[in-house]
Design an enzyme around this catalytic site. Sequence first.
Site: not given
Length: 263
Positions: A72, A141, A143, A148
């Site tokens: 990314d 979380d 991801h 996400e």
Amino acid sequence: MRVIIRPDYDEMSKWAANYVAKSILEFKPTPESPFVLGCPTGSSPIGLYRELIKKYEAGEISFQNVVTFNMDEYVRIPEDHPESYHSFMWKNFFSHIDIKPENVHILNGNADDLEAECANYEKAIAAVGGIHLFMGGVGPDGHLAFNEPGSSLNGLTHVETLTTDTIIANSRFFDNDINLVPKKALTVGIGTVMAAKEVLLVCNGHHKARALKHIVDGNVSHKWTASMLQTHPAAIVVCDEAACDELSVGTFKYFLDKERDNF
């Protein structure tokens, strides 16, 4: 899915680096047939990169015939910004090894046409025959890359709007000011990662314990995108004991027992 549990971050990083190095060496890459490695950023893989650098400096491995694709990059942040993922990779890994600059692929978050940039990234991966080993980290979380919670579990490289949780988590790299953190990023999709022949995820610290529980013990869910690795035929999660704090005792002992001869 294999789950490798090591006592601490350093031991986790060494195990992961040994596995990556062994995979490259066994492949015996050449200029005509390079080993294709997927690379993450963030705090978790820094130890992994450090150990790979040590192996290079010791003459144990070369990266001349390795092609990399990063997971990314932030949107609209200069490539030379100290917190861009271009800067991160050269600072923490590429500038310390013998990789050829032309073999490094990182998404361009400043491209005029971001959608086209994403499509061309997928084409570049396909052109080299796909990724042999995709390394990765995981967010608190759950991801994976910047996929996400709620992201497609089959998606390819795309533009992603970052959640408040991710922005807050990444603000530690931006003087703890959430207003300085980019709000969008380009990221490979879960489908891109799943297409790799192997995936190796590193996960450390108590703050990742809830995520690890869902990745290992929970159901596959778009709410915890890294949980999709449960369905990959060759996925490995390497973690330290602190990240296992929310696993059941039975699960913890099961994976320790199953991998007791592989340390």
